[in-house]
Structures are given as C-alpha cells and as structure tokens.
Design a protein around this motif. Structure first.
Motif, PDB file in Angstrom:
ATOM      1  N   ALA A   1      -9.035  -4.494   5.951  1.00  0.00           N
ATOM      2  CA  ALA A   1      -8.758  -5.182   4.681  1.00  0.00           C
ATOM      3  C   ALA A   1      -8.806  -6.695   4.875  1.00  0.00           C
ATOM      4  O   ALA A   1      -9.374  -7.432   4.060  1.00  0.00           O
ATOM      5  CB  ALA A   1      -7.395  -4.749   4.142  1.00  0.00           C
ATOM      6  N   LYS A   2      -8.248  -7.148   5.992  1.00  0.00           N
ATOM      7  CA  LYS A   2      -8.207  -8.593   6.284  1.00  0.00           C
ATOM      8  C   LYS A   2      -9.599  -9.161   6.503  1.00  0.00           C
ATOM      9  O   LYS A   2      -9.809 -10.372   6.414  1.00  0.00           O
ATOM     10  CB  LYS A   2      -7.356  -8.846   7.530  1.00  0.00           C
ATOM     11  CG  LYS A   2      -5.872  -8.769   7.260  1.00  0.00           C
ATOM     12  CD  LYS A   2      -5.335 -10.108   6.787  1.00  0.00           C
ATOM     13  CE  LYS A   2      -3.821 -10.075   6.666  1.00  0.00           C
ATOM     14  NZ  LYS A   2      -3.284 -11.193   5.926  1.00  0.00           N
TER      15      LYS A   2
ATOM     16  N   ASP B   1      -5.199  -7.189  -1.960  1.00  0.00           N
ATOM     17  CA  ASP B   1      -4.395  -6.748  -3.101  1.00  0.00           C
ATOM     18  C   ASP B   1      -3.482  -5.605  -2.652  1.00  0.00           C
ATOM     19  O   ASP B   1      -3.915  -4.677  -1.961  1.00  0.00           O
ATOM     20  CB  ASP B   1      -5.337  -6.267  -4.212  1.00  0.00           C
ATOM     21  CG  ASP B   1      -4.567  -5.754  -5.402  1.00  0.00           C
ATOM     22  OD1 ASP B   1      -4.136  -6.586  -6.215  1.00  0.00           O
ATOM     23  OD2 ASP B   1      -4.370  -4.518  -5.503  1.00  0.00           O
ATOM     24  N   GLU B   2      -2.226  -5.672  -3.054  1.00  0.00           N
ATOM     25  CA  GLU B   2      -1.248  -4.713  -2.522  1.00  0.00           C
ATOM     26  C   GLU B   2      -1.499  -3.285  -2.989  1.00  0.00           C
ATOM     27  O   GLU B   2      -1.329  -2.336  -2.229  1.00  0.00           O
ATOM     28  CB  GLU B   2       0.164  -5.157  -2.929  1.00  0.00           C
ATOM     29  CG  GLU B   2       0.598  -6.420  -2.201  1.00  0.00           C
ATOM     30  CD  GLU B   2       2.000  -6.855  -2.566  1.00  0.00           C
ATOM     31  OE1 GLU B   2       2.426  -6.587  -3.706  1.00  0.00           O
ATOM     32  OE2 GLU B   2       2.677  -7.448  -1.704  1.00  0.00           O
ATOM     33  N   ARG B   3      -1.921  -3.143  -4.230  1.00  0.00           N
ATOM     34  CA  ARG B   3      -2.195  -1.788  -4.722  1.00  0.00           C
ATOM     35  C   ARG B   3      -3.344  -1.156  -3.941  1.00  0.00           C
ATOM     36  O   ARG B   3      -3.257  -0.022  -3.469  1.00  0.00           O
ATOM     37  CB  ARG B   3      -2.536  -1.812  -6.212  1.00  0.00           C
ATOM     38  CG  ARG B   3      -2.867  -0.434  -6.767  1.00  0.00           C
ATOM     39  CD  ARG B   3      -3.382  -0.485  -8.205  1.00  0.00           C
ATOM     40  NE  ARG B   3      -3.584   0.852  -8.738  1.00  0.00           N
ATOM     41  CZ  ARG B   3      -4.678   1.578  -8.538  1.00  0.00           C
ATOM     42  NH1 ARG B   3      -5.670   1.118  -7.804  1.00  0.00           N
ATOM     43  NH2 ARG B   3      -4.766   2.787  -9.064  1.00  0.00           N
ATOM     44  N   GLU B   4      -4.424  -1.919  -3.781  1.00  0.00           N
ATOM     45  CA  GLU B   4      -5.595  -1.368  -3.098  1.00  0.00           C
ATOM     46  C   GLU B   4      -5.324  -1.171  -1.605  1.00  0.00           C
ATOM     47  O   GLU B   4      -5.879  -0.274  -0.969  1.00  0.00           O
ATOM     48  CB  GLU B   4      -6.813  -2.275  -3.307  1.00  0.00           C
ATOM     49  CG  GLU B   4      -7.140  -2.558  -4.776  1.00  0.00           C
ATOM     50  CD  GLU B   4      -7.127  -1.316  -5.670  1.00  0.00           C
ATOM     51  OE1 GLU B   4      -7.454  -0.216  -5.199  1.00  0.00           O
ATOM     52  OE2 GLU B   4      -6.751  -1.459  -6.864  1.00  0.00           O
TER      53      GLU B   4
ATOM     54  N   ALA C   1       6.867  -0.596  -5.512  1.00  0.00           N
ATOM     55  CA  ALA C   1       6.810  -1.680  -4.523  1.00  0.00           C
ATOM     56  C   ALA C   1       5.768  -1.323  -3.460  1.00  0.00           C
ATOM     57  O   ALA C   1       6.091  -0.720  -2.436  1.00  0.00           O
ATOM     58  CB  ALA C   1       8.186  -1.884  -3.900  1.00  0.00           C
ATOM     59  N   PHE C   2       4.526  -1.694  -3.735  1.00  0.00           N
ATOM     60  CA  PHE C   2       3.438  -1.328  -2.821  1.00  0.00           C
ATOM     61  C   PHE C   2       3.742  -1.814  -1.404  1.00  0.00           C
ATOM     62  O   PHE C   2       4.245  -2.909  -1.216  1.00  0.00           O
ATOM     63  CB  PHE C   2       2.122  -1.932  -3.307  1.00  0.00           C
ATOM     64  CG  PHE C   2       1.692  -1.397  -4.640  1.00  0.00           C
ATOM     65  CD1 PHE C   2       1.353  -0.054  -4.782  1.00  0.00           C
ATOM     66  CD2 PHE C   2       1.646  -2.218  -5.754  1.00  0.00           C
ATOM     67  CE1 PHE C   2       0.968   0.452  -6.017  1.00  0.00           C
ATOM     68  CE2 PHE C   2       1.260  -1.721  -6.989  1.00  0.00           C
ATOM     69  CZ  PHE C   2       0.927  -0.385  -7.130  1.00  0.00           C
ATOM     70  N   GLY C   3       3.430  -0.963  -0.434  1.00  0.00           N
ATOM     71  CA  GLY C   3       3.630  -1.349   0.962  1.00  0.00           C
ATOM     72  C   GLY C   3       5.054  -1.161   1.453  1.00  0.00           C
ATOM     73  O   GLY C   3       5.296  -1.196   2.653  1.00  0.00           O
TER      74      GLY C   3
END
Ligand code: ADP
Ligand code: ASP
Ligand code: MG
Length: 404
Positions: free
Chosen positions: A53-54, A61-64, A106-108
């Motif tokens: 992702a990085k 994006d937190e959701r994705e 709260a994603f993650g």
C-alpha cells in the motif's frame, strides 16, 4: 467439548505448517470435540500487504487498507479448509462478514460489537470443522474492517465467548506466556498460570503474545484461554482468576514497548486550562496519550512532556505545533528513540520498595529514566531505546525468581 483453536502467523507460515495445523484440528475432532479454528495470515503477509500500500501512496486510505490487509486471512482459511476436506474431514471457511462479526467503523483498529454465532454453531452441529478468518470484521455499512495488529487473538477469544466454548487454545511459536519476551531474555521462564489482570498489564505494556483486547474479552466473558505452542504437545499457560498464592510473587513479568514517541512542549506559561488545550485536540484526533509529566513551574512557565504511539507522533506533533502561538510556548521537541520498560505483578500491592529497587538497578547500569508511571500492579519507565534489552534483562534477573 467445544474448542476454539487459534493459529498465529508462524503456525500457518508454510503449506507444510498448514497441514500440521489441519492434523491437530482433526485430532481434536477425532477425540469427539467440536472444533472451530481461527487463523491469522501467513507470517510476514500482513506486513507485505501494508508495504505494498505504501508503494502506491504515502497515506493509504484507511478503508481500502482494511480491504487489502484482510486478504491475508482469506488465503489461510481457504488453504486450511481445503486441506481438511482433502483429508476427509467436513469443513468450510468463513470470512468476518459471512459470520457477521460486527465491529465499529474505526478502520485498522475496529472493536467487535456483536457476533452472530448461529452459522458457526450449525456448521459445528453438522460435524464440520469450521475455519474462521481472524483479524477481520464488518461494520454496520458492510465495510470490511480489521481489529489492529495481532487481532486474530481477539477474534478467537470473542468467538469462543459467543459460542460459549469450553476452551480457547491460542497456538503460537512459543510454548506459553513467559516472564519476559524469550527472544530478549534468555532466562525468561514459562508461567503455568497467569491472572487475567496481570496478563492485561503485560499485553498492554508490550508483550505481544496476546492482543490486549483478547484478554479483555477473556476476562469479561470468563473464557478459559490456554496459550501454547503449535510445534509441541507441552502444556502452555492458562489465564485464570487471581489465586491467593499469586500474591507471593512480587513481579511476574517484565515487558518492553518500542512503539513509543515522546513529545515535549518547552517553556509554556503555566496557566489553568493548559492541559485541556493541549490534549483536547489530540484526543479528538483519536490519539491515545500514555504517560504525561509536567515539571513544577519555576518562573511561571513549565515543560510538558507526553508519550504517544510512534505511528501517531507526526499527527500529535502537528496538533501541538498549531497550538504553540496560542499557548505562548517556546517550542516543541520530540524523540522517537525511546522505549517503555515495565515490571508487572500482583504482589506489588503488598510489597514496598519495589520502585526504589527498580530505579537503583537501572542507575547501576547507567540507564537514565526519562519518565515514570505506576499503578497498583505495575511500574513503567521510559528510557533511551538503545538500553531496552539491557534493562529488560537486568530487571528480569533481579526481580523474577528462578523456578525451584
Ligand atoms: P502469533 O503469530 O502466533 O500471533 P506473535 O508473534 O503475535 O505470534 O506472538 C508471539 C511472540 O510474542 C513470541 O514469539 C515472543 O517473541 C513474543 N513475546 C513477547 N513477550 C512475550 C512473553 N512475555 N511471553 C511469550 N512471548 C512473548
Ligand atoms: N495478520 C494480522 C497481523 O499480522 C493479525 C494477526 O496475526 O493476529 O497483525
Ligand atoms: Mg499475534
């Protein structure tokens, strides 16, 4: 009996290991028990996905991000269920949303709010070994969520609570909970039992063998948890209610936590409302502040120092910087090369002088203490990160009595 078995990343790290896990689950099934198995992603996979992702963006994006990292567990549930079927055992895999492991959004770092036990229970009743994806859930809007690093432990204990299981076995790469991380401390010893409260402290102070939320669930719903090795048959560590004999041991464990950053606001006028002004916006940004110290003010101004998780340091720093003019502070500094080292034990409630001895031991090694915090059953210090392992070993060998 109804047993929930959870296998961590190393335990399902290769196809061979997955076959071993299948054999163990099958053995338990053969012994006449109902078995639900919770699995993590293969070791290294969650990190690989986060790194991926990085590579596409600095700020995923937190959701994705949750859609992405939850795939690690999708791979292992499928591999384990197909292995079991190939061995002739009825089995099927279930993802978080199929079960209905409902969480907040709260994603993650989502928290489990409700679990629908029905589909797992009916699968078990029909003789299946039900294989459950750890770490993932679904929020009220059907978004995929994840429970924070190490979250499969929490899935397992929460599922065990929902199914009213007779035991929740956490299979990992060590054969139990030790008096210190065995990778750091060669003299660490296995604890055959540990109280829920001590385990809560150890987990929250850096012993990643169990995710803290899993211990909270275990305590609240009285789930009998057994932490043990997937590589051996030995008995591991049972989480139990406090027993009188446990009071005799002053210190049961020593932990370290490198996920700390220290922020200091320099020379700020010491007026009522200072702390509220600083920590209000930080709390609103969902950042958990751990330790706080404020120096006594000499000339009407003071230094205010606090710690936050490393990953939140940049956000916290930005929040403080924005406030500097309003606070009238001279500036702000930060340090990410710090560690929190703690000693934990029920016996501290009745033994005086433990803190003094801890500070002497660190002083003798030339280790400077930057911050201190205490509670009834723990003492934590923040020190320079480079002394972490030395501090753990020195404190462990001085406080934790060797087995007789
Ligand atoms: P899993 O992938 O099975 O969930 P983890 O890596 O999350 O395993 O947790 C197990 C690791 O926790 C061990 O390998 C050990 O290095 C570490 N650990 C830290 N503190 C302790 C402790 N007090 N007792 C046992 N293990 C500990
Ligand atoms: N795979 C997730 C992680 O690496 C969850 C877990 O292993 O418990 O954090
Ligand atoms: Mg883990």
């Amino acid at each position: 009996m109804l047993v929930v078995q959870k296998y961590g990343g190393t335990s399902v790290g290769t196809p061979e290991r997955i076959r071993e896990v299948a054999k163990r689950a099958a053995e338990t099934h053969d012994a006449g028990h109902q078995v639900a198995v919770v699995v993590s992603a293969m070791s290294g996979e969650t990190n690989r996905l986060l790194a991926l992702a990085k590579q596409v963006t600095d700020r995923p994006d937190e959701r994705e991000s949750d859609v992405l990292v939850s795939t690690g567990e999708q791979v292992t549930v499928a591999l384990l269920a197909m292995t079991l079927k190939s061995m002739g055992y009825p089995s099927f895999s279930m993802l978080g949303h199929q079960i209905e492991i409902e969480t907040d959004s709260a994603f993650g770092r989502a928290r489990i709010q409700r679990i629908n036990a029905e589909r797992i229970l009916s699968g078990l009743r029909q003789g299946n070994i039900v294989v459950v994806a750890g770490f993932q859930g679904v929020d009220a809007q059907d978004n995929i969520t994840t429970l924070g690093r190490g979250g499969s432990d929490t899935t397992a204990v929460a599922i065990a609570a929902a199914l009213k299981a007779d035991a929740c076995e956490i299979y990992t790469d060590v054969d139990g909970v030790y008096s210190a991380d065995p990778r750091i401390c060669p003299n660490a010893r296995k604890l055959s039992r540990i109280s829920y409260d001590e385990m809560l402290e150890l987990a929250s102070l850096g012993a990643k063998v169990l995710q803290i939320r899993s211990v909270e669930f275990a305590k609240r719903y009285q789930v009998p948890v057994h932490v043990r090795s997937s590589f051996s048959r030995e008995e591991g560590t049972w989480l139990v209610h406090e027993e009188p004999s446990m009071e005799e041991v002053t210190v049961s464990g020593v932990t370290s936590d490198l996920d700390q950053a220290k922020i200091t606001i320099l020379h700020v006028p010491d007026r009522p409302g200072l702390a509220a002004k600083v920590f209000g916006p930080i709390a609103e940004a969902n950042i958990v502040v751990d330790m706080i110290i404020q120096n006594a003010s000499a000339d009407g101004s003071t230094d205010l120092t606090f710690t936050v998780p490393k990953g939140d340091a940049a956000k916290a720093l930005a929040s403080v910087k924005a406030l500097l003019p309003e606070l009238g502070a001279q500036g702000v500094t930060h340090d990410v090369d710090v560690a929190k080292v703690s000693i934990v034990g029920l016996g501290m409630r009745s033994h005086a002088g433990v803190a003094a001895r801890m500070f002497q031991l660190l002083a003798r090694e030339g280790i400077n203490i930057l911050m201190i915090s205490t509670s009834e059953i723990k003492i934590s210090v923040v020190i320079d990160a480079k002394y972490t392992e030395l501090a753990v070993r020195v404190l462990h060998d001085a406080f934790v009595t060797p087995p007789k």
